[in-house]
Every structure is written in structure tokens, then in C-alpha cells.
Design a protein around this motif. Structure first.
Motif, mmCIF file in Angstrom:
data_model
loop_
_atom_site.group_PDB
_atom_site.id
_atom_site.type_symbol
_atom_site.label_atom_id
_atom_site.label_comp_id
_atom_site.label_asym_id
_atom_site.label_seq_id
_atom_site.Cartn_x
_atom_site.Cartn_y
_atom_site.Cartn_z
ATOM 1 N N TYR A 2 1.322 5.848 -1.081
ATOM 2 C CA TYR A 2 0.530 7.000 -1.538
ATOM 3 C C TYR A 2 0.731 7.215 -3.033
ATOM 4 O O TYR A 2 1.853 7.221 -3.503
ATOM 5 N N ASP A 56 4.333 7.413 6.686
ATOM 6 C CA ASP A 56 3.922 6.569 7.751
ATOM 7 C C ASP A 56 4.196 6.863 8.899
ATOM 8 O O ASP A 56 3.918 7.039 10.073
ATOM 9 N N THR A 103 6.762 6.882 0.942
ATOM 10 C CA THR A 103 5.634 6.055 1.661
ATOM 11 C C THR A 103 5.971 5.835 3.210
ATOM 12 O O THR A 103 5.284 6.141 4.132
ATOM 13 N N LYS A 162 -4.015 5.702 0.718
ATOM 14 C CA LYS A 162 -3.162 4.644 -0.097
ATOM 15 C C LYS A 162 -3.864 3.974 -1.001
ATOM 16 O O LYS A 162 -5.077 3.869 -1.039
ATOM 17 N N GLU A 194 1.053 -1.333 -0.016
ATOM 18 C CA GLU A 194 -0.014 -0.002 0.034
ATOM 19 C C GLU A 194 0.839 1.147 0.066
ATOM 20 O O GLU A 194 1.743 1.312 0.806
#
Length: 80
Positions: free
Chosen positions: A22, A35, A31, A63, A20
Motif C-alpha cells: 500500500y 492485509d 502492509t 496496492k 505489492e
């Protein structure tokens, strides 16, 4: 960052997995950094301006699932 569905190619030269990410991040490090920023932020409030903000038991984190495929270089721990 978590990855799922790890698979080797039949000849062993490539590795594929899903993660997953962005959509506006150019790489996995971006990403992972975003996070970390979210988890370190003491404010956990969410603002939604339209519905479907929550579907069943998961929040929309912005995401999407993406498939990555990389060539494995001999004698290396990195993917090219």
C-alpha cells in the motif's frame, strides 16, 4: 505477504525483491497488517466510485508493486 523476483547481488551482500504494498504504508509490516485486517473482516463488499474497478481477472486492491533492496548483515537473519 508474498514477494516475487528475489535476486542476490553479484557479490552476495544484498538481496532484492518486489512486493505489492500500500503506497501509504511506511513498511512491510503495515502492509501485512492491513492485509490481515481485510482477510479477517467478514464483510467482503466493495464500493467503487469510478471506472476501472476491475481489469481482466484482478481487483484493484489499492496496492502497487515496489522493489526492495536490503544489505545482508553477516551472521544475521535480518536485512539492514
Amino acid at each position: 505477504m508474498d514477494v516475487d523476483n528475489v535476486e542476490w547481488s553479484p557479490d552476495g551482500s544484498r538481496l532484492a525483491f518486489s512486493a505489492e504494498v500500500y503506497p501509504d504504508c511506511p513498511n512491510l509490516a503495515c502492509t501485512a497488517g492491513r492485509d490481515k485486517e481485510k482477510s479477517d473482516d467478514p464483510v467482503k463488499a466493495r464500493v467503487y466510485t469510478r471506472l476501472m474497478f476491475r481489469h481482466w481477472d484482478a481487483w484493484d486492491e489499492g496496492k502497487r508493486n515496489h522493489i526492495f533492496v536490503g544489505r545482508i548483515r553477516a551472521g544475521s537473519r535480518s536485512m539492514s
